[in-house]
Design a protein around this motif. Structure first.
Motif, PDB file in Angstrom:
ATOM      1  N   ALA A 132       0.827  -1.211   0.000  1.00 54.07           N
ATOM      2  CA  ALA A 132       0.000   0.000   0.000  1.00 54.07           C
ATOM      3  C   ALA A 132       0.859   1.259   0.000  1.00 54.07           C
ATOM      4  N   VAL A 182       0.987   3.723  -3.331  1.00 50.30           N
ATOM      5  CA  VAL A 182       0.520   5.106  -3.151  1.00 50.30           C
ATOM      6  C   VAL A 182       1.647   6.088  -3.453  1.00 50.30           C
ATOM      7  N   THR A 183       2.856   5.763  -3.012  1.00 51.79           N
ATOM      8  CA  THR A 183       4.000   6.640  -3.291  1.00 51.79           C
ATOM      9  C   THR A 183       4.240   6.762  -4.792  1.00 51.79           C
ATOM     10  N   LEU A 239       2.012   6.321  -7.217  1.00 49.13           N
ATOM     11  CA  LEU A 239       0.881   6.966  -7.890  1.00 49.13           C
ATOM     12  C   LEU A 239       0.829   8.473  -7.657  1.00 49.13           C
ATOM     13  N   VAL A 240       1.150   8.914  -6.453  1.00 47.89           N
ATOM     14  CA  VAL A 240       1.025  10.343  -6.150  1.00 47.89           C
ATOM     15  C   VAL A 240       2.361  11.069  -6.174  1.00 47.89           C
ATOM     16  N   THR A 297       4.796  -0.471 -10.442  1.00 44.84           N
ATOM     17  CA  THR A 297       3.867  -1.033  -9.460  1.00 44.84           C
ATOM     18  C   THR A 297       4.110  -2.527  -9.277  1.00 44.84           C
TER      19      THR A 297
END
Length: 219
Positions: free
Chosen positions: A52, A56-57, A59-60, A153
């Motif tokens: 997670a 998240v790192t 993607l953002v 990813t």
């Protein structure tokens, strides 16, 4: 460098920085109070947490850079510096193991539940730290499009799986490696990390120079 090569480099960088051999020995004192029947759940919980955070790192990372007004080239160079700082002492055999100290200080009380240790200290600081985040963002800065993000990813998920496997191994194998074997493997990881750090630095600084020349109107 294509997306597949960057994904492989990301996985190697994360695994080298993580140092599975050192991680297993660091997990052992934390896992001792946990019933062995809970180790599988603990390993799965660590996988979910690391996956997670990493995804998240990735993607953002780029939108966050734009919000802060940072250059992707500068961040790539910064990731290389972060890796270099961690890698050179490992390569020279002079690194202290902060994870082990954190593990000793964070040993859970007897008969503890796996949920009480899965995030802290297992996820943080033993598995994910500032250098890990910096590496993820720096690699994200070098890819564009859905394919590149997907490749990173997959590498991040593979890394998360490795961390979960290390917890499982630590819970069942104990400390079976000699200090000399651990030292040799850490040095190999340090050499690998240093090479990857040099690649990131060269790429980042090259793009920084190109950006400066473009801003000056030089073609």
């Amino acid at each position: 460098m294509d997306n597949a090569e960057l994904a492989v480099l990301l996985l190697l960088a994360l695994v080298g920085l993580y140092s599975p051999v050192a991680a297993v020995s660091s997990y052992i004192p934390v896992l001792q109070p946990v019933d062995t029947r809970q180790h599988q759940r603990l390993a799965l919980g660590l996988f979910v947490n690391v996956a997670a955070i990493a995804v998240v790192t990735i993607l953002v990372g780029e939108p966050l850079l734009e919000l802060l007004g940072l250059s992707t080239a500068a961040l790539s160079a910064t990731g290389g510096i972060a890796l270099m700082i961690a890698a050179v002492p490992m390569m020279l055999g002079k690194s202290d193991d902060p994870a082990a100290g954190a593990g000793d200080a964070a040993i859970a009380p007897p008969s503890t539940s796996w949920r009480s240790i899965v995030f802290m200290p297992l996820t943080f600081p033993l598995t994910v730290g500032g250098a890990t985040i910096a590496v993820l963002i720096s690699f994200r800065a070098q890819v564009t499009g859905v394919t590149g993000v997907l490749a990173l990813t997959v590498a991040a998920l593979a890394y998360a799986a490795i961390t979960g496997l290390c917890v499982y191994v630590a819970g069942h194998a104990g400390r079976r490696l000699s200090d000399r074997a651990r030292m040799i493997l850490d040095r190999v990881a340090g050499i690998l990390l240093t090479a990857i750090a040099a690649t990131l630095l060269a790429s980042g600084f090259t793009r920084l120079v190109v950006d400066v020349l473009k801003a000056m109107g030089v073609r």
